[in-house]
Design an enzyme around this catalytic site. Sequence first.
Site, PDB file in Angstrom:
ATOM      1  N   ASP A  59     -45.591  33.601 -54.550  1.00 26.97           N
ATOM      2  CA  ASP A  59     -46.001  34.440 -53.313  1.00 26.97           C
ATOM      3  C   ASP A  59     -45.990  33.453 -52.229  1.00 26.97           C
ATOM      4  OD1 ASP A  59     -46.095  36.787 -54.274  1.00 26.97           O
ATOM      5  OD2 ASP A  59     -48.089  36.729 -54.962  1.00 26.97           O
ATOM      6  N   TYR A 117     -49.015  28.914 -65.302  1.00 28.29           N
ATOM      7  CA  TYR A 117     -49.558  28.761 -64.006  1.00 28.29           C
ATOM      8  C   TYR A 117     -50.870  27.923 -64.097  1.00 28.29           C
ATOM      9  CZ  TYR A 117     -46.303  31.677 -61.280  1.00 28.29           C
ATOM     10  OH  TYR A 117     -45.247  32.096 -60.647  1.00 28.29           O
TER      11      TYR A 117
END
Lengths: 256, 256
Positions: A59, A117
């Site tokens: 994003d 992540y």
Amino acid sequence: MDDPGGRMRNIKLIVQYDGTGLAGFQAQPAQRTIQGELERHLGKICGHAIRVIGAGRTDAGVHALGQVVNFQTHGTVPTDRIPVALNSLLSRQIAVTAAEEVASSFHAQYDARGKAYRYSMLTRPCRSPFLDRFAWHVPKPLDMAGMQAGAEYLVGRHDFTSFCAAKAEAADRRRELLAADWAKSGDVLRLTLVANGFLHNMARIIVGTLVEVGLGRRSAETVRTALKARERAAAGRTAPPHGLCLLRVIYDEVSA
Amino acid sequence: MDDPGGRMRNIKLIVQYDGTGLAGFQAQPAQRTIQGELERHLGKICGHAIRVIGAGRTDAGVHALGQVVNFQTHGTVPTDRIPVALNSLLSRQIAVTAAEEVASSFHAQYDARGKAYRYSMLTRPCRSPFLDRFAWHVPKPLDMAGMQAGAEYLVGRHDFTSFCAAKAEAADRRRELLAADWAKSGDVLRLTLVANGFLHNMARIIVGTLVEVGLGRRSAETVRTALKARERAAAGRTAPPHGLCLLRVIYDEVSA
């Protein structure tokens, strides 16, 4: 040789970026994106239009230490010259750390077996000139034990509909979360998440929900009930993008 | 009470900054400096013109994790409210992490007994979107043992004229270097320097000279001969400012 170009090669790149101010990975008209910047400059280096495939469509504002992309080229630039050539053209926010030729069948997105992540938070009262670009500032004490207990409920194979943006396209929302571990270093808290795949906003909704546990606004047990509810409203808020970083993409050894 | 203001207080602040794009600590007309920004915003908070005294006048581009300043005020803002008030006005590059009232005699510059600086370098071939603001990119292998051997010659009480900007004002160029230690973490090398005081550009000239040793362009032994020469030309180049960070300022316990 009649062919003015070289033979067709499939090139895999490792890409790092500071996502601050960028509109995310995926190319969009009139926006600075990682895919857009890579395609624009690779086009100059390779001498023809390039289509870049990314492992993960991060994003806007999300960072990467180990994003993986691949592209096909019949240009003649040597593979080992690509990082230097590309880094001389790219803005300093984006860097290519490695390039290698891979099998023509390799696909950075479809072949990915998993991703890791890391989400970073700064918990001291005062903001930090050094960490504010890369860590969510939550200037309150957080209950680490509660956040870890909440995280444990998420590990395993589950339907993560509750931890997925309501607008997400994925039909099958089952994913396997392999690890969800909090670590503390001074005022900095980090959550490392490893999964076979991440739904849209999944990492950020997990963090936002666990922080509500850490602040005492919900119990660790509610993470389990949220998971079972299979509706977005049952989980917590979406944590801001700038604390998130794509650490690495996992492939079977043979494909990379 | 006839006095419209409060009693006179001497306030000590701990200040952190990302020096990128700032014109250094010391106030200068028409330039963004740390002193200038602090004085401007403290003036609003305290309701009168403020003169800030800094422990170290860091150069343009140099960072700080533990700069110390003090100022006198007869304003009525509570001491413990100053960090929050100041941080709400300062740009995100500068943050005040602590404020305390100190003895009226405390002087951040004159009372400093020593300072610790850290210089960071990135040695991998590729630049880094995350470290480039805070580390000098030297994309070559460096001989750590040679750089440490060179550093050892500098530890102790010496005349550091060779490791001082030729234009520096200091008449007495003797300083005591208490520590000069290299550490390696992956591709990042860091030199920590602790001294009772630093001459102008001293830390950066030490680093620039030691890197020439690390690259094999001069021997560790030449660091000793450079020191003895007492002339700037005998030492190496000045390393760039953005790798340097003022870690902390050392005071006698009684004065702070």
